[in-house]
Motif scaffolding. Structure first.
Motif, mmCIF file in Angstrom:
data_model
loop_
_atom_site.group_PDB
_atom_site.id
_atom_site.type_symbol
_atom_site.label_atom_id
_atom_site.label_comp_id
_atom_site.label_asym_id
_atom_site.label_seq_id
_atom_site.Cartn_x
_atom_site.Cartn_y
_atom_site.Cartn_z
ATOM 1 N N GLY A 336 0.813 -1.216 0.000
ATOM 2 C CA GLY A 336 0.000 0.000 0.000
ATOM 3 C C GLY A 336 0.837 1.253 0.000
ATOM 4 N N VAL A 337 1.912 1.250 0.787
ATOM 5 C CA VAL A 337 2.807 2.409 0.828
ATOM 6 C C VAL A 337 3.436 2.650 -0.536
ATOM 7 N N LEU A 338 3.945 1.586 -1.166
ATOM 8 C CA LEU A 338 4.600 1.741 -2.467
ATOM 9 C C LEU A 338 3.625 2.249 -3.520
ATOM 10 N N GLN A 339 2.399 1.737 -3.475
ATOM 11 C CA GLN A 339 1.390 2.204 -4.432
ATOM 12 C C GLN A 339 1.067 3.677 -4.197
ATOM 13 N N ARG A 340 0.966 4.065 -2.937
ATOM 14 C CA ARG A 340 0.670 5.462 -2.623
ATOM 15 C C ARG A 340 1.830 6.362 -3.033
ATOM 16 N N VAL A 341 3.057 5.930 -2.777
ATOM 17 C CA VAL A 341 4.227 6.726 -3.164
ATOM 18 C C VAL A 341 4.242 6.916 -4.684
ATOM 19 N N ARG A 342 4.023 5.843 -5.437
ATOM 20 C CA ARG A 342 4.030 5.961 -6.902
ATOM 21 C C ARG A 342 2.955 6.928 -7.374
ATOM 22 N N SER A 343 1.790 6.870 -6.770
ATOM 23 C CA SER A 343 0.707 7.755 -7.210
ATOM 24 C C SER A 343 1.010 9.214 -6.880
ATOM 25 N N ARG A 344 1.706 9.452 -5.777
ATOM 26 C CA ARG A 344 2.022 10.824 -5.398
ATOM 27 C C ARG A 344 3.208 11.368 -6.186
ATOM 28 N N VAL A 345 4.220 10.544 -6.391
ATOM 29 C CA VAL A 345 5.451 10.994 -7.049
ATOM 30 C C VAL A 345 5.241 11.182 -8.540
#
Length: 347
Positions: A336-345
């Motif tokens: 979940g963290v990695l998916q959120r980071v990708r969506s934000r970055v």
């Protein structure tokens, strides 16, 4: 406090590369709950808005290029207390309960994993409370699930917790105690020998004694999960481990919290929801609601509860390769963290 284990869990399991420049996400192994103690109870109680400033200065001074490349969007940390404890407004005068860590603009972009999030901040995400069950192998996990599946459910309803004893304003815990203590009749529903039971966990007596509540949970069909000081409870995850169907009285207790681990649209398949207002003010009887659920549906719901166990438990560090094929609460949180980071970055 069991939730304090979250930080070392993520520290030991999250490290993939020691070079933050190469990392897709950067974990900050910051013991937020321990550091908060001096602001909550210690000599710096009047400086609670300062929590996190020292950490931010370190991030700026140590490797500023890592922080500056995405302004913190690719960083995450773990809060071993509910987010409310870190949400005191910066301009609060006099200071209220908590610190202002999550109110600091410096950390607005950092993803915060917490045992209980607030409804509105996008950066907060609730993850399961740690329980006392951390299996080292797949066989132990499967053995436990089989034990919970075969356990004889001799009690219809169980409440393990404190509160609801003192007289005063109406509350859901008081209503639960009154209904349970006044319930009569044995063997009236589905072969249960008892309609309702209470395990008193007042004054923290259950905190380091899981046998006190786990054995009764293994013998109950439904486990009541009323809100207390805050909406969520560790008991939610203890009951899932025991195959005891959770009964919620607020949406904020779980459904709007743990979407990564227990998808919101699946709650009717493994839990029961009874609005607390109906119980406290409209005389809805919890036992009547639960007794009216068909036995075949109860069996299906219990199987769905058992299916959640791998997703909500944190396996033991250095566990077997077989167990690592099962995604646990840590794996799901990191995804979940990695998916959120990708969506934000990359947005």
């Amino acid at each position: 406090m069991a939730s304090a284990l979250l930080v070392p869990f993520f520290f030991f399991l999250a490290l993939v590369t020691s070079d933050p420049v190469q990392a897709d996400a950067v974990y900050l192994p910051y013991y937020t709950g321990l550091d908060a103690m001096k602001y909550l109870y210690g000599p710096e109680v009047n400086s609670s808005s300062d929590q996190g400033l020292e950490l931010f200065r370190f991030l700026q001074d140590d490797m500023p290029e890592v922080w500056d490349r995405n302004s913190g969007h690719d960083h995450f940390m773990v809060l071993a207390r509910p987010a409310w404890d870190f949400s005191q407004p910066l301009d609060s005068d006099p200071p209220t309960w908590g610190t202002s860590l999550l109110e600091l603009p410096h950390f607005f972009n950092v993803t915060a994993l917490t045992v209980e999030s607030r409804a509105w901040p996008w950066q907060e995400q609730a993850v399961p409370y740690p329980t006392s069950f951390h299996p080292p192998s797949l066989s132990l996990l499967q053995g436990w699930i089989q034990r919970a599946r075969r356990s004889k459910r001799t009690c219809l309803v169980l409440f393990a917790g404190g509160g609801g004893v003192a007289t005063g304003n109406p509350s859901i815990r008081r209503s639960i105690r009154n209904e349970c203590e006044n319930s009569t009749g044995n063997g009236l529903y589905g072969g249960h020998l008892k309609l309702c039971d209470i395990v008193d966990c007042s004054n923290g007596i259950c905190e380091h004694d899981p046998i006190r509540f786990m054995k009764p949970m293994l013998q109950a069909s439904f486990c009541l999960q009323p809100p207390g000081d805050t909406p969520t409870r560790r008991s939610i995850f203890d009951s899932i481990l025991a195959g005891c169907i959770p009964v919620f009285f607020e949406e904020m207790s779980a459904r709007t919290q743990y979407g990564w681990h227990m998808p919101e649209d699946q709650y009717p398949e493994f839990s029961v929801y009874i609005p607390k207002e109906d119980v406290v003010f409209k005389e809805t009887r919890i036992l009547d609601v639960l007794r009216n659920i068909p036995r075949a549906k109860v069996r299906r719901m219990r199987e769905n509860v058992l299916g959640l166990i791998p997703r909500i438990m944190y396996r033991k560090h250095a566990s077997s390769m077989g167990l690592r094929t099962k995604k646990d609460a840590f794996d799901i949180a990191i995804e979940g963290v990695l998916q959120r980071v990708r969506s934000r970055v990359h947005s």
